[in-house]
Design a protein around this motif. Structure first.
Motif, PDB file in Angstrom:
ATOM      1  N   VAL A 167       0.852  -1.192   0.000  1.00  0.00           N
ATOM      2  CA  VAL A 167       0.000   0.000   0.000  1.00  0.00           C
ATOM      3  C   VAL A 167       0.888   1.243   0.000  1.00  0.00           C
ATOM      4  CG1 VAL A 167      -1.803   1.261   1.241  1.00  0.00           C
ATOM      5  CG2 VAL A 167      -1.800  -1.246   1.254  1.00  0.00           C
ATOM      6  N   LYS A 168       0.641   2.172  -0.922  1.00  0.00           N
ATOM      7  CA  LYS A 168       1.455   3.388  -0.989  1.00  0.00           C
ATOM      8  C   LYS A 168       1.292   4.238   0.269  1.00  0.00           C
ATOM      9  CE  LYS A 168       1.269   3.897  -6.053  1.00  0.00           C
ATOM     10  NZ  LYS A 168       0.742   4.752  -7.169  1.00  0.00           N
ATOM     11  N   ASN A 169       0.046   4.423   0.682  1.00  0.00           N
ATOM     12  CA  ASN A 169      -0.244   5.274   1.839  1.00  0.00           C
ATOM     13  C   ASN A 169      -1.106   4.505   2.833  1.00  0.00           C
ATOM     14  OD1 ASN A 169       0.955   7.827   0.785  1.00  0.00           O
ATOM     15  ND2 ASN A 169      -0.662   7.614  -0.761  1.00  0.00           N
ATOM     16  N   PRO A 170      -0.464   3.720   3.705  1.00  0.00           N
ATOM     17  CA  PRO A 170      -1.234   2.980   4.708  1.00  0.00           C
ATOM     18  C   PRO A 170      -1.859   3.965   5.706  1.00  0.00           C
ATOM     19  CG  PRO A 170       1.028   2.141   4.513  1.00  0.00           C
ATOM     20  CD  PRO A 170       0.978   3.463   3.815  1.00  0.00           C
ATOM     21  N   GLN A 171      -3.165   3.943   5.834  1.00  0.00           N
ATOM     22  CA  GLN A 171      -3.848   4.888   6.714  1.00  0.00           C
ATOM     23  C   GLN A 171      -5.260   4.401   7.005  1.00  0.00           C
ATOM     24  OE1 GLN A 171      -3.428   8.518   4.491  1.00  0.00           O
ATOM     25  NE2 GLN A 171      -4.170   7.597   2.617  1.00  0.00           N
ATOM     26  N   TYR A 172      -6.012   5.234   7.709  1.00  0.00           N
ATOM     27  CA  TYR A 172      -7.357   4.863   8.144  1.00  0.00           C
ATOM     28  C   TYR A 172      -8.407   5.567   7.284  1.00  0.00           C
ATOM     29  CZ  TYR A 172      -5.259   2.855  12.364  1.00  0.00           C
ATOM     30  OH  TYR A 172      -4.526   2.092  13.234  1.00  0.00           O
ATOM     31  N   TYR A 173      -9.590   4.942   7.206  1.00  0.00           N
ATOM     32  CA  TYR A 173     -10.710   5.497   6.440  1.00  0.00           C
ATOM     33  C   TYR A 173     -12.007   5.291   7.222  1.00  0.00           C
ATOM     34  CZ  TYR A 173      -7.471   5.275   2.456  1.00  0.00           C
ATOM     35  OH  TYR A 173      -6.391   5.425   1.617  1.00  0.00           O
ATOM     36  N   LYS A 174     -12.937   6.212   7.044  1.00  0.00           N
ATOM     37  CA  LYS A 174     -14.279   6.046   7.595  1.00  0.00           C
ATOM     38  C   LYS A 174     -15.175   5.390   6.553  1.00  0.00           C
ATOM     39  CE  LYS A 174     -14.462   9.797  11.001  1.00  0.00           C
ATOM     40  NZ  LYS A 174     -15.155  11.052  11.407  1.00  0.00           N
ATOM     41  N   THR A 175     -15.899   4.350   6.962  1.00  0.00           N
ATOM     42  CA  THR A 175     -16.795   3.659   6.047  1.00  0.00           C
ATOM     43  C   THR A 175     -17.851   2.923   6.858  1.00  0.00           C
ATOM     44  OG1 THR A 175     -16.890   2.171   4.145  1.00  0.00           O
ATOM     45  CG2 THR A 175     -15.318   1.604   5.896  1.00  0.00           C
ATOM     46  N   TYR A 176     -18.413   1.860   6.270  1.00  0.00           N
ATOM     47  CA  TYR A 176     -19.431   1.057   6.932  1.00  0.00           C
ATOM     48  C   TYR A 176     -19.034  -0.414   6.850  1.00  0.00           C
ATOM     49  CZ  TYR A 176     -22.284   5.278   6.617  1.00  0.00           C
ATOM     50  OH  TYR A 176     -22.738   6.571   6.728  1.00  0.00           O
ATOM     51  N   THR A 177     -19.591  -1.204   7.750  1.00  0.00           N
ATOM     52  CA  THR A 177     -19.341  -2.642   7.754  1.00  0.00           C
ATOM     53  C   THR A 177     -19.663  -3.257   6.391  1.00  0.00           C
ATOM     54  OG1 THR A 177     -19.875  -2.770  10.114  1.00  0.00           O
ATOM     55  CG2 THR A 177     -19.995  -4.809   8.861  1.00  0.00           C
ATOM     56  N   GLY A 178     -18.790  -4.156   5.932  1.00  0.00           N
ATOM     57  CA  GLY A 178     -19.033  -4.852   4.666  1.00  0.00           C
ATOM     58  C   GLY A 178     -18.695  -4.060   3.429  1.00  0.00           C
ATOM     59  N   ALA A 179     -17.847  -3.023   3.573  1.00  0.00           N
ATOM     60  CA  ALA A 179     -17.548  -2.131   2.450  1.00  0.00           C
ATOM     61  C   ALA A 179     -16.763  -2.841   1.347  1.00  0.00           C
ATOM     62  CB  ALA A 179     -16.751  -0.933   2.948  1.00  0.00           C
ATOM     63  N   SER A 180     -17.024  -2.446   0.100  1.00  0.00           N
ATOM     64  CA  SER A 180     -16.189  -2.862  -1.030  1.00  0.00           C
ATOM     65  C   SER A 180     -14.809  -2.231  -0.866  1.00  0.00           C
ATOM     66  CB  SER A 180     -16.813  -2.402  -2.341  1.00  0.00           C
ATOM     67  OG  SER A 180     -15.900  -2.550  -3.411  1.00  0.00           O
ATOM     68  N   ILE A 181     -13.761  -2.980  -1.211  1.00  0.00           N
ATOM     69  CA  ILE A 181     -12.401  -2.483  -1.000  1.00  0.00           C
ATOM     70  C   ILE A 181     -11.891  -1.637  -2.162  1.00  0.00           C
ATOM     71  CG2 ILE A 181     -11.921  -4.527   0.395  1.00  0.00           C
ATOM     72  CD1 ILE A 181     -10.091  -5.499  -1.893  1.00  0.00           C
ATOM     73  N   LYS A 182     -12.647  -1.535  -3.254  1.00  0.00           N
ATOM     74  CA  LYS A 182     -12.162  -0.870  -4.466  1.00  0.00           C
ATOM     75  C   LYS A 182     -11.664   0.546  -4.219  1.00  0.00           C
ATOM     76  CE  LYS A 182     -14.471  -2.929  -8.471  1.00  0.00           C
ATOM     77  NZ  LYS A 182     -15.480  -2.674  -9.527  1.00  0.00           N
ATOM     78  N   LYS A 183     -12.453   1.344  -3.518  1.00  0.00           N
ATOM     79  CA  LYS A 183     -12.131   2.757  -3.341  1.00  0.00           C
ATOM     80  C   LYS A 183     -10.881   2.962  -2.487  1.00  0.00           C
ATOM     81  CE  LYS A 183     -15.809   4.356  -5.533  1.00  0.00           C
ATOM     82  NZ  LYS A 183     -15.719   5.132  -6.769  1.00  0.00           N
ATOM     83  N   PHE A 184     -10.542   1.988  -1.659  1.00  0.00           N
ATOM     84  CA  PHE A 184      -9.413   2.136  -0.741  1.00  0.00           C
ATOM     85  C   PHE A 184      -8.080   1.719  -1.360  1.00  0.00           C
ATOM     86  CE2 PHE A 184     -13.117   0.876   2.018  1.00  0.00           C
ATOM     87  CZ  PHE A 184     -13.448   2.173   2.361  1.00  0.00           C
ATOM     88  N   VAL A 185      -8.146   0.910  -2.417  1.00  0.00           N
ATOM     89  CA  VAL A 185      -6.902   0.424  -3.020  1.00  0.00           C
ATOM     90  C   VAL A 185      -6.668   0.987  -4.424  1.00  0.00           C
ATOM     91  CG1 VAL A 185      -6.897  -1.696  -1.681  1.00  0.00           C
ATOM     92  CG2 VAL A 185      -8.044  -1.659  -3.904  1.00  0.00           C
TER      93      VAL A 185
END
Length: 453
Positions: free
Chosen positions: A277-295
């Motif tokens: 991961v280029k920028n390992p960090q935290y995100y706000k989302t919901y349980t069961g989120a698709s991972i597409k937007k984070f990677v």
């Protein structure tokens, strides 16, 4: 009375790519999924929605025919766009296309003073109907708790010692009131104690240090010190006939939010971590989120393994997959699908519990490593080395227990401590096993045998 427990056995796996403690901005995922496979002991799902239905956060999606009162709910509002099935029509996941603005099912709302007068019956009904009940896990067996049971105690591990684990103090910052409300609700279910177990080697966060009406125990030592099963073993062990409940800190806060707001609020802070991961960090989302937007645009290479959860106990997911119900971590590491001739016999700089194979890692215990998924060997005869006992800080014999499971020897499984462990408690055994056995899968097979006996 609180306890201070110092553990010596275990092993810390230090990996490159720990998430930086800041919450990054990212577009919310378009889809979220509810997956029966997230819940151990879930056998016969009964669907309550179909493709094309519109749901709200908290709308029941399915239930287990063997436990009809426990509903599993939508984490967000939107349209059910796919009911995905596998072989023999096994239900794999229900995918929801999320609304831009989340709407909620309405449940009973209580103020803080009213929670003290809440009855167990009222608390049970609200937790079951809203979909929040699956946060409560039963020991033995590590399955969703039976609402008819009265546990002898409830255990909460306030820290996670797995590789690259999310910092629970950071992810729950500002949740003090919700957390305390959750503790108040949980107190309705037991005549025993609620044990809140914190890391003795770090400063307590406000959300935990300010908790009232709980027993705060301090735990120190290498992984698996953060595993609630290990903590139970040293505080109040599980014997035949005993039932204890465990809840994650996030689950406690979610229970509190349900009663204070009247909503099933599945919002959470997750960590995206790993060497790729280029920028390992935290995100706000919901349980069961698709991972597409984070990677997307956040990877160093494309030949990677996505893991919902941590590298020891997590689940492999596709690049368009979804996080599991109990996971607040997405780990990305290199894929290890290559052959290394005589790799086990050559001098190595890689991390290893065995000093003969990883002498350099032993001499530099604080170094962080880039590790891939290569097992560097195939399954072979079960070699008894005594190494399992060195990474299991419990008064059990893991080697003999696993052999008893493989032999389907019920009496010995019981005598050797199968009531005290679930997969995560013996995950390190799988990491150090020179025989390359799927220790966690073997253990779950044994647990299923005991459940159905």
């Amino acid at each position: 009375m609180s306890k201070l427990i110092k553990l010596k056995k275990g092993f810390d796996i230090k990996l490159v790519g720990k998430a930086e403690k800041k919450i990054a901005e990212a577009p919310q995922p378009e889809t979220f999924a509810v997956k029966p496979t997230d819940y151990p002991g879930f056998y016969m799902p009964k669907m309550l929605v179909k493709e094309g239905d519109v749901v709200k956060a908290g709308t029941p999606i399915f239930y287990d025919k063997k436990k009809e009162g426990i509903f599993y709910a939508a984490p967000v509002s939107g349209e059910v766009v796919e009911v995905k099935r596998g072989e023999k029509r096994k239900l794999l996941e229900v995918k929801i296309l999320a609304d831009k603005q989340i709407s909620y099912e309405e449940f009973s709302k209580f103020n803080v003073s009213e929670l003290t007068k809440l009855s167990r019956k009222e608390a049970t009904e609200q937790l079951l109907n809203s979909g929040v009940w699956p946060n409560i896990i039963q020991r033995p067996y590590g399955i969703v708790a039976d609402p008819n049971d009265t546990p002898k105690a409830i255990f909460i591990s306030a820290f996670d010692s797995h590789p690259l684990a999310a910092d629970l103090s950071f992810t729950l910052k500002g949740e003090e009131q919700n957390f305390q409300a959750g503790l108040e609700v949980l107190s309705k279910f037991t005549d025993g104690k609620i044990h809140l177990n914190v890391n003795a080697d770090s400063e307590d966060a406000a959300v935990f240090s300010q908790a009232k009406d709980v027993v705060i125990n301090k735990i120190s030592g290498p992984h698996p010190a953060g595993n609630v099963g290990v903590q139970i073993h040293h505080i109040d062990p599980i014997n035949k006939g005993d039932v204890a409940w465990t809840v994650s800190p996030f689950g406690v806060a979610q229970i509190g939010k349900l009663f204070l707001t009247g909503h099933y609020d599945a919002s959470r802070v997750i960590a995206v971590a790993g060497s790729e991961v280029k920028n390992p960090q935290y995100y706000k989302t919901y349980t069961g989120a698709s991972i597409k937007k984070f990677v997307g645009n956040n990877l160093k290479s494309n030949h990677v393994r996505f893991v919902s959860g941590n590298v020891l106990t997590g689940e492999k997911v596709d690049s368009d997959g979804h996080l599991g119900f109990y996971h607040n971590l997405l780990t990305v590491i290199p894929e290890g699908d290559y052959y290394e001739m005589l790799g086990w016999a050559l001098p190595s700089k890689r991390l290893s519990f065995q000093r003969a194979l990883g002498l350099l890692s032993f001499l530099n215990p604080n170094k962080e490593y880039v590790m891939d998924t290569n097992t560097r060997g195939e399954k072979r005869a079960f070699v008894q080395t005594g190494v399992f006992e060195q990474v299991t800080p419990m008064d059990i014999l893991p080697t003999h227990l696993i052999k008893a499971v493989m032999a389907e020897d019920y009496d010995n499984m019981e005598a050797l401590g199968i009531y005290e462990v679930v997969e995560e408690d013996l995950a390190l055994c799988e990491f150090v096993d020179v025989s390359k056995h799927d220790i966690q899968a073997i253990l779950r097979h044994g647990i299923d045998l005991m459940l159905n006996s």
